[in-house]
Motif scaffolding. Structure first.
Motif, short mmCIF file in Angstrom:
data_model
loop_
_atom_site.label_atom_id
_atom_site.label_comp_id
_atom_site.label_asym_id
_atom_site.label_seq_id
_atom_site.Cartn_x
_atom_site.Cartn_y
_atom_site.Cartn_z
N ALA A 433 39.79 41.96 44.77
CA ALA A 433 38.93 41.49 45.85
C ALA A 433 37.78 40.66 45.31
O ALA A 433 37.46 39.58 45.83
N ARG A 434 37.13 41.16 44.26
CA ARG A 434 36.02 40.44 43.66
C ARG A 434 36.45 39.07 43.13
O ARG A 434 35.75 38.07 43.31
N ALA A 435 37.60 39.04 42.48
CA ALA A 435 38.09 37.78 41.91
C ALA A 435 38.40 36.79 43.03
O ALA A 435 38.04 35.61 42.93
N ALA A 436 39.03 37.28 44.09
CA ALA A 436 39.35 36.39 45.21
C ALA A 436 38.06 35.82 45.79
O ALA A 436 37.98 34.63 46.10
N GLU A 437 37.07 36.67 45.89
CA GLU A 437 35.79 36.24 46.43
C GLU A 437 35.13 35.21 45.51
O GLU A 437 34.52 34.25 45.98
N ALA A 438 35.31 35.41 44.21
CA ALA A 438 34.73 34.48 43.25
C ALA A 438 35.55 33.20 43.13
O ALA A 438 35.12 32.24 42.47
N GLY A 439 36.75 33.18 43.76
CA GLY A 439 37.56 31.97 43.73
C GLY A 439 38.43 31.84 42.50
O GLY A 439 38.51 30.78 41.87
N VAL A 440 39.10 32.94 42.13
CA VAL A 440 40.06 32.87 41.03
C VAL A 440 41.13 33.92 41.29
O VAL A 440 40.84 35.00 41.81
N SER A 441 42.39 33.57 40.98
CA SER A 441 43.47 34.53 41.20
C SER A 441 44.19 34.80 39.90
O SER A 441 44.12 34.01 38.96
N TYR A 442 44.83 35.94 39.83
CA TYR A 442 45.65 36.30 38.65
C TYR A 442 46.76 37.20 39.16
O TYR A 442 46.77 37.59 40.35
N LEU A 443 47.70 37.54 38.29
CA LEU A 443 48.76 38.46 38.69
C LEU A 443 48.41 39.86 38.23
O LEU A 443 48.27 40.09 37.02
N PRO A 444 48.26 40.83 39.16
CA PRO A 444 48.00 42.20 38.74
C PRO A 444 49.19 42.72 37.95
O PRO A 444 50.34 42.56 38.36
N GLY A 445 48.92 43.32 36.79
CA GLY A 445 49.99 43.70 35.88
C GLY A 445 50.94 44.74 36.44
O GLY A 445 52.11 44.76 36.09
N ARG A 446 50.45 45.59 37.35
CA ARG A 446 51.29 46.70 37.79
C ARG A 446 52.56 46.21 38.49
O ARG A 446 53.56 46.93 38.53
N LEU A 477 36.43 34.93 36.45
CA LEU A 477 37.10 36.22 36.30
C LEU A 477 36.27 37.16 35.43
O LEU A 477 36.11 38.35 35.73
N ALA A 478 35.72 36.62 34.33
CA ALA A 478 34.91 37.44 33.42
C ALA A 478 33.71 38.02 34.16
O ALA A 478 33.38 39.21 33.99
N ALA A 479 33.09 37.21 35.01
CA ALA A 479 31.95 37.71 35.78
C ALA A 479 32.38 38.84 36.70
O ALA A 479 31.68 39.86 36.83
N ALA A 480 33.54 38.66 37.34
CA ALA A 480 34.04 39.71 38.25
C ALA A 480 34.31 41.00 37.49
O ALA A 480 33.99 42.10 37.96
N ILE A 481 34.89 40.87 36.29
CA ILE A 481 35.18 42.08 35.50
C ILE A 481 33.88 42.76 35.09
O ILE A 481 33.74 43.98 35.17
N ARG A 482 32.90 41.95 34.66
CA ARG A 482 31.61 42.53 34.26
C ARG A 482 30.98 43.30 35.42
O ARG A 482 30.46 44.39 35.24
N GLN A 483 31.02 42.68 36.60
CA GLN A 483 30.46 43.37 37.77
C GLN A 483 31.17 44.70 37.99
O GLN A 483 30.55 45.70 38.31
#
Lengths: 502, 502
Positions: A433-446, A477-483
């Motif tokens: 959710a945070r990443a989407a809000e920050a404007g970046v997408s990735y594939l969740p590993g699960r 993405l890094a900012a989202a992870i840090r948050q």
């Protein structure tokens, strides 16, 4: 529909929404068939982001409380035993009419990812596509008109199920350059390698049959094998690819029908199976008489180091079915891939394929054949290898620069992906959710695991975005992870490990 | 391999060959794995035609005594319990590894037909393809380059699983002109309508499920449903299409999952289901809650008389899944068809399709969309309708002129086919051999039946050959039939009714 948001609460907002809607449904306040407000509208009404609502709805969908109907919006699912009543015309009870196999085709992950990234300005690190700007468009355009001029209407008419003979011959020659000896009649042209997976599942797998997959593995293959209602047996991997020492006990215990592997620049992990393990894998295949389905979309995209021979190149006994595609190297929109297999198997694929789509589109086959003739493909490969190496290095540098504590990754020698391990304590759904809000997408590993998915992996793609987008995307993405690591929440962490994201 | 031909015998030559080879195999004189001489060589050695040997081999293959391996020729099948031994590398026992579904994909009929017609000078009346010379090639060539110039690389990149939105919109508009009201999100673009049959089988049919088909019906559908290991329930037809009076008892008795029908210019029979029967069929579908899969490749190819609305046009309840294709009207090589279905069903098709081939080729979709815009399709349809009407009339006239006693047919009002009843006493296998020898091919009718196939029907196509070819082809065929009726052989007639041709 009354929903209140408590911004002071430790409970994430998406969870507050999901919890309250869940209560309304289970207490009967929202009846079956009730249409939930569109995400955008609920988001506006609550003053939250659209992706927050999207994640909340995903949670509810995972619990089968609501269901999305294309064009009609999201509705409350009828509970078991109380069929939906409508006064007007009664639609057929389609779910009851569908066969058991239909339940295997339910994973809306890809669609959800596309929705997450359709926001303007979002940087997609989630895809598995080649860079559109590297497509040799002018050359292909010239070849297309050239083919039409030379063949006339034939390029728009039927062609053999196995593929055009000229193309099968060219592909056999190309494979010789990859160290594989095969004849044109061992080559089957496919409408993309996904079709090869699909046909393999239909030919080899009865419901309940076991198939070996790497942990993690390619989502499209997992979906196909699940669609065939096969039993997926995961074999762990490490930085050298599949753990063939574990494979042996799996083979003796489960007697699988097929071993599915991406030995070179694996999707999603980026690893390369060592030569020793390749030999071991082939020996096990022979000993236990289990064929190997080798999926090889990426081996030509090597940016450094020495090539390792494909399993097919090392296999004199004919146990390996070799699958590859032009969707990663050239033009995904033409839907062209191919299979190399022993003649008895190839014939069975061709028979199954006659009932699937008859043959691949004829014009695309002619164009691909011409492109491979005369050195155009090699020249193109030099261009893309160079560009992708730079993009890989840009992603590696961006990840180093971000220096997120606890974030782990290996720089891949080829292929399309970085496979990253998230720092401890990151909540996967909240990060998405945070990443989407920050404007970046990735594939969740699960999504890449057959069972008991760990939650701490994500896959980042560096072929589709350009270098600037990669730098910006990784920074976001890094900012989202840090948050996220700044807000550890053990309650949520436990919940996430038993509830799927999608 | 010693074979003697007795030209004075009443036993047909192909039977003499088949009988002697059968004896050699069953007595063990030809061991498992023995490679039979290629048809051409055996034909030369015995001084008979190649098609005579081909028919003999087909008989032996139908009895599972021999098996054809692409590229390795025809070999004696290992008998049960005595596995083939090889000193060299042991190939995997592929047949044992294949799943149960693989056995459904075994009908080599299409391949055999192609082989029969590959002789130079043979006139193919066996196909179901449009006339290549009527393809509007210059226009399509121009559109292709125009699309490439306008879209750039996008035409060679991925596109949505459901199809390009522009094309889905255009198709919905086209259907409005056919009297069907649907929205673009009820349209799914397919890689040919065969893919629609395939996806329908995968979504609706579990092994053992019943599916209703007309007797006779489209071979490709029968193959697909057999591949899904469904139970085919045949409903008889007459000159007005499916006998809906019989259907009712079938529905109550077998509770099928699907009713498959080609109501307009049926393949192979050419009949049109009357409006009354259409209403009856829809009422039965509603009463028994069984969806209808309406296959409609030919309705636009009407040469006289008034159009009858499609089932989908008459169906307000949404019980009809409507399938059509551009392979008969425009360009089979682009592999483009479409489905119209309620959204809940369409979504399930799209999910299944993601694991099949992701999407249809993008360039073809753009080109088709442009072709349908601006009246090009209507102009093209006027051209082909005119040409096919003339060809139909040429075939009708040729059949009348030949005046074969006992040969029956109806002149179809549209579509691609004449469905003919052979005179009593014609031996189907022998006629096929004679026709091949005379240089004309047709589709043996028994391939179009779900069960207990009658042997006296053949299907003749008039869209692919031109008028001269039609006249010559019918003359050759008529001569072959006359020869056959001149040599009635009751022994063979009985044998043929219990043994399949292929």
């Amino acid at each position: 529909m009354e929903i209140t948001i408590d911004r002071g609460s430790r409970e994430p907002i998406y969870q507050q929404i999901a919890r309250q809607v869940r209560d309304l449904i289970t207490t009967g306040k929202l009846p079956a068939g009730f249409r939930l407000p569109p995400e955008r509208r609920l988001a506006q009404a609550l003053g939250v982001s659209r992706s927050t609502v999207l994640i909340a709805y995903q949670e509810l969908r995972a619990d089968a409380l609501i269901d999305a109907h294309v064009g009609r919006g999201t509705m409350v699912t009828p509970s078991e035993g109380t069929p939906e009543r409508t006064e007007v015309e009664q639609e057929l009870p389609w779910r009851q009419i569908f066969g058991a196999a239909a339940s295997g085709f339910q994973d809306p992950l890809v669609g959800d990812l596309l929705r997450l990234t359709e926001r303007a300005g979002a940087i997609p690190l989630s895809f598995g596509m080649p860079a559109p700007e590297l497509l040799p468009f002018a050359e292909l355009r010239e070849l297309i008109t050239g083919v039409l001029d030379d063949t006339g209407p034939a390029a728009l008419l039927h062609s053999p199920t196995e593929g055009l003979t000229v193309l099968r011959t060219t592909l056999a020659q190309m494979m010789a350059a990859r160290g594989v000896s095969c004849t044109p009649d061992e080559v089957l042209v496919l409408s993309g390698s996904q079709q090869g997976l699909d046909l393999a599942a239909r030919i080899f797998l009865d419901p309940g049959d076991a198939v070996v997959v790497e942990q993690p593995s390619f989502i499209g293959a997992l979906q196909t094998f699940r669609g065939a209602r096969a039993r997926l047996i995961g074999v762990p991997t490490d930085e050298h690819g599949m753990r063939t020492d574990v494979l042996e006990s799996v083979l003796s215990r489960f007697r699988p029908k097929l071993i599915y592997t991406l030995p070179t620049f694996q999707n999603p992990s980026g690893t390369v199976l060592t030569l020793e393990r390749r030999q071991h894998l082939l020996a096990l295949s022979r000993r236990y008489q289990v064929p190997i389905l080798e999926d090889d979309p990426y081996s030509e995209l090597r940016y450094e180091g020495d090539p390792v021979p494909s399993l097919r190149a090392l296999d004199p006994a004919g146990n390996v079915l070799y699958l590859s595609t032009f969707s990663k190297l050239l033009f995904p929109g033409m839907r062209l891939g191919f299979l190399i297999a022993p003649r008895a198997v190839l014939r069975q694929f061709a028979l199954a394929r006659q009932t699937a789509d008859l043959h691949s589109n004829t014009l695309g086959q002619w164009v691909l054949d011409r492109f491979m003739q005369g050195g155009r493909m090699s020249a193109h490969m030099r261009v893309v290898r160079h560009a992708y190496r730079r993009r890989r290095d840009a992603m590696d540098a961006a990840l180093r620069k971000a220096a997120v504590p606890g974030l782990g990754w290996q720089r891949p020698q080829g292929g399309f992906y970085f496979w990253c391990r998230l720092p401890a304590g990151v909540r996967p759904a909240a990060l998405l959710a945070r990443a989407a809000e920050a404007g970046v997408s990735y594939l969740p590993g699960r999504a890449c695991f057959a069972d008991e998915p760990p939650t701490e992996f994500i896959r980042l793609n560096f072929s589709y975005p350009d270098e600037d987008q990669i730098r910006e995307g990784v920074a976001r993405l890094a900012a989202a992870i840090r948050q996220e690591t700044g807000h550890p929440d053990t309650t949520e962490l436990q919940a996430a490990s038993t509830r799927p994201i999608v």
